[in-house]
Design a protein around this motif. Sequence first.
Motif, mmCIF file in Angstrom:
data_model
loop_
_atom_site.group_PDB
_atom_site.id
_atom_site.type_symbol
_atom_site.label_atom_id
_atom_site.label_comp_id
_atom_site.label_asym_id
_atom_site.label_seq_id
_atom_site.Cartn_x
_atom_site.Cartn_y
_atom_site.Cartn_z
ATOM 1 N N UNK A 173 0.837 -1.202 0.000
ATOM 2 C CA UNK A 173 0.000 0.000 0.000
ATOM 3 C C UNK A 173 0.871 1.250 0.000
ATOM 4 N N UNK A 174 1.908 1.266 0.835
ATOM 5 C CA UNK A 174 2.816 2.422 0.886
ATOM 6 C C UNK A 174 3.462 2.670 -0.475
ATOM 7 N N UNK A 175 3.924 1.598 -1.116
ATOM 8 C CA UNK A 175 4.610 1.732 -2.397
ATOM 9 C C UNK A 175 3.675 2.264 -3.480
ATOM 10 N N UNK A 176 2.471 1.712 -3.542
ATOM 11 C CA UNK A 176 1.510 2.164 -4.552
ATOM 12 C C UNK A 176 1.178 3.637 -4.340
ATOM 13 N N UNK A 177 0.940 4.004 -3.083
ATOM 14 C CA UNK A 177 0.618 5.406 -2.798
ATOM 15 C C UNK A 177 1.765 6.320 -3.215
ATOM 16 N N UNK A 178 2.993 5.941 -2.872
ATOM 17 C CA UNK A 178 4.143 6.776 -3.223
ATOM 18 C C UNK A 178 4.287 6.928 -4.733
ATOM 19 N N UNK A 179 4.060 5.853 -5.465
ATOM 20 C CA UNK A 179 4.191 5.919 -6.919
ATOM 21 C C UNK A 179 3.133 6.833 -7.532
ATOM 22 N N UNK A 180 1.899 6.681 -7.091
ATOM 23 C CA UNK A 180 0.817 7.485 -7.670
ATOM 24 C C UNK A 180 0.945 8.949 -7.251
ATOM 25 N N UNK A 181 1.046 9.195 -5.936
ATOM 26 C CA UNK A 181 1.116 10.574 -5.458
ATOM 27 C C UNK A 181 2.362 11.274 -5.979
ATOM 28 N N UNK A 182 3.497 10.575 -5.961
ATOM 29 C CA UNK A 182 4.733 11.188 -6.426
ATOM 30 C C UNK A 182 4.666 11.585 -7.884
ATOM 31 N N UNK A 183 4.118 10.705 -8.715
ATOM 32 C CA UNK A 183 4.043 10.984 -10.145
ATOM 33 C C UNK A 183 3.113 12.159 -10.438
ATOM 34 N N UNK A 184 1.964 12.184 -9.794
ATOM 35 C CA UNK A 184 0.988 13.241 -10.087
ATOM 36 C C UNK A 184 1.455 14.592 -9.548
ATOM 37 N N UNK A 185 2.019 14.608 -8.342
ATOM 38 C CA UNK A 185 2.526 15.861 -7.789
ATOM 39 C C UNK A 185 3.662 16.401 -8.655
ATOM 40 N N UNK A 186 4.573 15.527 -9.076
ATOM 41 C CA UNK A 186 5.684 15.983 -9.917
ATOM 42 C C UNK A 186 5.165 16.513 -11.249
ATOM 43 N N UNK A 187 4.251 15.794 -11.856
ATOM 44 C CA UNK A 187 3.705 16.194 -13.150
ATOM 45 C C UNK A 187 3.035 17.566 -13.071
ATOM 46 N N UNK A 188 2.200 17.762 -12.053
ATOM 47 C CA UNK A 188 1.388 18.975 -12.005
ATOM 48 C C UNK A 188 2.090 20.157 -11.343
ATOM 49 N N UNK A 189 2.859 19.908 -10.281
ATOM 50 C CA UNK A 189 3.444 21.010 -9.527
ATOM 51 C C UNK A 189 4.898 21.291 -9.868
ATOM 52 N N UNK A 190 5.664 20.262 -10.226
ATOM 53 C CA UNK A 190 7.077 20.469 -10.535
ATOM 54 C C UNK A 190 7.277 20.715 -12.034
ATOM 55 N N UNK A 191 6.770 19.793 -12.851
ATOM 56 C CA UNK A 191 6.895 19.962 -14.297
ATOM 57 C C UNK A 191 5.884 20.947 -14.861
#
Length: 207
Positions: free
Chosen positions: A163-181
């Motif tokens: 559960x931790x890994x899935x959450x990190x992958x999804x949240x990390x990707x979306x936050x990076x896509x929308x807020x960083x990139x």
Amino acid sequence: MQSRTPASRTGRPRRADADAAILAATREALVELGWSRLTLGDVAARAGVAKTTLYRRWAGKNELVVDAVAELFDELCLPDRGSLAADIEGVVLQFAAILARPEARSGLMAVVAEATRDEALRERIRTSIVDRQKRLVRTGRTRAQARGELPPETDAAQAARTVDLIFDMVAGAVVHRTLVSAQPADGEWVRSFTRVLLSGLAAAPAA
């Protein structure tokens, strides 16, 4: 700035309508003023409450802003769309839509920046935002296992790590896509992301 000791919860009971007004005023002030200029006095004036009312509920600005941001992410839900892929796509699009809102973007980036210097604030982010939203992963995983799309996990510790890994992958990707990139997490991107998440990098590209 270090988080202050949590405020005492003695005194008159909390009113849900007052809390909602305070959290909404906090998000509004963040957008207009930014983190550094936001004060509890300004929030109290916008919410139409006494400043002491805020201190009865929150220890300081850090805690107040985290809770204001957390309330936005509590809007996320995971309706059953018939398949694991469709469920993931649906919740990722919701998540991206929330991050596109100025109040979510301003608030999340502010508390994450402050948390680099404040362990108590990092812990509050984990408990108020991260841990609460892992419910979505647990729900989706359980649903996919019931459909036969994912194998069951009988080891509770391993299941929690998954559960931790899935959450990190999804949240990390979306936050990076929308807020960083600063790129849109639109339908095409979400479908591609979901395909890679479920199939791995070695999966053949979609035709």
